[in-house]
Design a protein around this motif. Sequence first.
Motif, PDB file in Angstrom:
ATOM      1  N   LYS A 107     -26.732  11.555  10.199  1.00  0.00           N
ATOM      2  CA  LYS A 107     -28.531  11.393  10.015  1.00  0.00           C
ATOM      3  C   LYS A 107     -29.095  12.569   9.624  1.00  0.00           C
ATOM      4  N   ARG A 108     -28.774  13.590  10.179  1.00  0.00           N
ATOM      5  CA  ARG A 108     -29.438  14.877   9.658  1.00  0.00           C
ATOM      6  C   ARG A 108     -28.731  15.301   8.242  1.00  0.00           C
ATOM      7  N   ALA A 109     -27.432  14.823   7.771  1.00  0.00           N
ATOM      8  CA  ALA A 109     -27.159  15.124   6.429  1.00  0.00           C
ATOM      9  C   ALA A 109     -27.585  13.961   5.491  1.00  0.00           C
ATOM     10  N   ILE A 110     -28.055  12.887   5.865  1.00  0.00           N
ATOM     11  CA  ILE A 110     -28.618  12.038   5.182  1.00  0.00           C
ATOM     12  C   ILE A 110     -30.004  12.453   4.724  1.00  0.00           C
ATOM     13  N   LYS A 111     -30.764  13.012   5.715  1.00  0.00           N
ATOM     14  CA  LYS A 111     -32.028  13.637   5.745  1.00  0.00           C
ATOM     15  C   LYS A 111     -31.906  14.868   4.641  1.00  0.00           C
ATOM     16  N   GLY A 112     -30.874  15.507   4.654  1.00  0.00           N
ATOM     17  CA  GLY A 112     -31.011  16.921   4.047  1.00  0.00           C
ATOM     18  C   GLY A 112     -30.296  16.568   2.751  1.00  0.00           C
ATOM     19  N   LEU A 113     -29.550  15.666   2.319  1.00  0.00           N
ATOM     20  CA  LEU A 113     -28.751  15.403   1.345  1.00  0.00           C
ATOM     21  C   LEU A 113     -29.021  14.139   0.778  1.00  0.00           C
ATOM     22  N   PRO A 114     -30.442  13.533   0.258  1.00  0.00           N
ATOM     23  CA  PRO A 114     -30.749  12.304   0.121  1.00  0.00           C
ATOM     24  C   PRO A 114     -30.050  11.500  -1.084  1.00  0.00           C
ATOM     25  N   GLU A 115     -29.239  12.443  -2.080  1.00  0.00           N
ATOM     26  CA  GLU A 115     -28.958  11.941  -3.191  1.00  0.00           C
ATOM     27  C   GLU A 115     -27.200  12.089  -2.957  1.00  0.00           C
TER      28      GLU A 115
ATOM     29  N   ASN B 213     -24.497   2.651  -4.445  1.00  0.00           N
ATOM     30  CA  ASN B 213     -25.233   2.851  -5.462  1.00  0.00           C
ATOM     31  C   ASN B 213     -25.745   4.250  -5.863  1.00  0.00           C
ATOM     32  N   LEU B 214     -25.511   5.197  -4.712  1.00  0.00           N
ATOM     33  CA  LEU B 214     -25.697   6.694  -5.159  1.00  0.00           C
ATOM     34  C   LEU B 214     -24.394   7.278  -5.743  1.00  0.00           C
ATOM     35  N   ALA B 215     -23.305   6.735  -5.543  1.00  0.00           N
ATOM     36  CA  ALA B 215     -21.805   7.024  -5.932  1.00  0.00           C
ATOM     37  C   ALA B 215     -21.749   7.286  -7.478  1.00  0.00           C
ATOM     38  N   PRO B 216     -20.935   8.355  -7.986  1.00  0.00           N
ATOM     39  CA  PRO B 216     -20.801   8.542  -9.304  1.00  0.00           C
ATOM     40  C   PRO B 216     -19.851   7.441  -9.628  1.00  0.00           C
ATOM     41  N   GLU B 217     -19.935   6.954 -10.913  1.00  0.00           N
ATOM     42  CA  GLU B 217     -18.924   5.695 -11.390  1.00  0.00           C
ATOM     43  C   GLU B 217     -17.571   5.736 -10.924  1.00  0.00           C
TER      44      GLU B 217
ATOM     45  N   PRO C 116     -23.786  10.240  -1.394  1.00  0.00           N
ATOM     46  CA  PRO C 116     -23.381   9.151  -0.824  1.00  0.00           C
ATOM     47  C   PRO C 116     -22.358   9.295   0.499  1.00  0.00           C
ATOM     48  N   ARG C 117     -21.834  10.302   0.601  1.00  0.00           N
ATOM     49  CA  ARG C 117     -20.975  10.462   1.784  1.00  0.00           C
ATOM     50  C   ARG C 117     -21.410  10.346   3.015  1.00  0.00           C
ATOM     51  N   PRO C 118     -22.643  11.130   3.288  1.00  0.00           N
ATOM     52  CA  PRO C 118     -23.051  10.896   4.864  1.00  0.00           C
ATOM     53  C   PRO C 118     -23.518   9.542   5.213  1.00  0.00           C
ATOM     54  N   ARG C 119     -23.890   8.695   4.171  1.00  0.00           N
ATOM     55  CA  ARG C 119     -24.314   7.295   4.395  1.00  0.00           C
ATOM     56  C   ARG C 119     -23.034   6.429   4.434  1.00  0.00           C
ATOM     57  N   ASN C 120     -22.342   6.681   3.551  1.00  0.00           N
ATOM     58  CA  ASN C 120     -20.795   5.904   3.809  1.00  0.00           C
ATOM     59  C   ASN C 120     -20.046   6.115   5.037  1.00  0.00           C
ATOM     60  N   ASN C 121     -20.115   7.328   5.690  1.00  0.00           N
ATOM     61  CA  ASN C 121     -19.435   7.647   6.769  1.00  0.00           C
ATOM     62  C   ASN C 121     -20.306   7.377   8.290  1.00  0.00           C
ATOM     63  N   LEU C 122     -21.586   7.230   7.953  1.00  0.00           N
ATOM     64  CA  LEU C 122     -22.394   6.342   9.060  1.00  0.00           C
ATOM     65  C   LEU C 122     -21.984   5.189   8.939  1.00  0.00           C
ATOM     66  N   ALA C 123     -22.026   4.588   8.099  1.00  0.00           N
ATOM     67  CA  ALA C 123     -21.655   3.149   7.706  1.00  0.00           C
ATOM     68  C   ALA C 123     -20.323   2.752   8.556  1.00  0.00           C
ATOM     69  N   TRP C 124     -19.331   3.663   7.929  1.00  0.00           N
ATOM     70  CA  TRP C 124     -18.109   3.619   8.534  1.00  0.00           C
ATOM     71  C   TRP C 124     -17.938   3.466  10.303  1.00  0.00           C
ATOM     72  N   LEU C 125     -19.011   4.667  10.674  1.00  0.00           N
ATOM     73  CA  LEU C 125     -18.816   4.819  12.083  1.00  0.00           C
ATOM     74  C   LEU C 125     -19.233   3.603  12.801  1.00  0.00           C
ATOM     75  N   TYR C 126     -20.388   2.919  12.113  1.00  0.00           N
ATOM     76  CA  TYR C 126     -20.860   1.562  12.589  1.00  0.00           C
ATOM     77  C   TYR C 126     -19.935   0.611  12.905  1.00  0.00           C
ATOM     78  N   TYR C 127     -19.098   0.551  11.538  1.00  0.00           N
ATOM     79  CA  TYR C 127     -18.103  -0.457  11.549  1.00  0.00           C
ATOM     80  C   TYR C 127     -16.895  -0.378  12.225  1.00  0.00           C
ATOM     81  N   THR C 128     -16.624   1.141  12.386  1.00  0.00           N
ATOM     82  CA  THR C 128     -15.438   1.053  13.438  1.00  0.00           C
ATOM     83  C   THR C 128     -15.853   0.661  14.744  1.00  0.00           C
ATOM     84  N   ARG C 129     -17.041   1.070  15.242  1.00  0.00           N
ATOM     85  CA  ARG C 129     -17.638   0.740  16.599  1.00  0.00           C
ATOM     86  C   ARG C 129     -17.730  -0.831  16.697  1.00  0.00           C
TER      87      ARG C 129
END
Length: 154
Positions: A88-96, A127-131, A98-111
């Motif tokens: 969450k801190r990484a998402i806040k500090g790196l708004p553009e 949406n943020l990821a390079p093509e 995609p990696r922290p969002r993906n990893n937090l999503a994966w954490l929720y999925y894993t759990r």
Amino acid sequence: MRRLIIMLLVLGCLGLAACSLPRVAVLRDPLTAQEHLQLGLAYEHDGELELAREHYEDAAEEMPEAHFYLGNIAFGQEAWGKAEREYKRAIKGLPEDPRPRNNLAWLYYTRGENLERAEELAQQAANLAPEAEKGEYMDTLELIRQARNAEGKS
């Protein structure tokens, strides 16, 4: 005579105390935040996770990307709450990024928890990821959608 000895002892003690008073030394970290981050990456690559974590923490104040790596270490150690906070801190500090969002999503999925939020995060990451990298983010999104569908059928 006795008075003289006591006086000499007192003066001697005062003299010793004056010589051994603690001094304040201000130390400056000679490494930049970027150097700490690079050292953290090297240590993590070598499996030295505690040293990596220390360097990421030193870098985190100036470099939000370090929170992403702290989250990864915590995730690997199954310290779920710490991983979530760091992502969450990484998402806040790196708004553009995609990696922290993906990893937090994966954490929720894993759990197997908070899958609706996991899907939102995975969609944002895609949406943020390079093509050229979009496929790996879409894989996360698809797995989360499958889990949500299975959850709805239960």
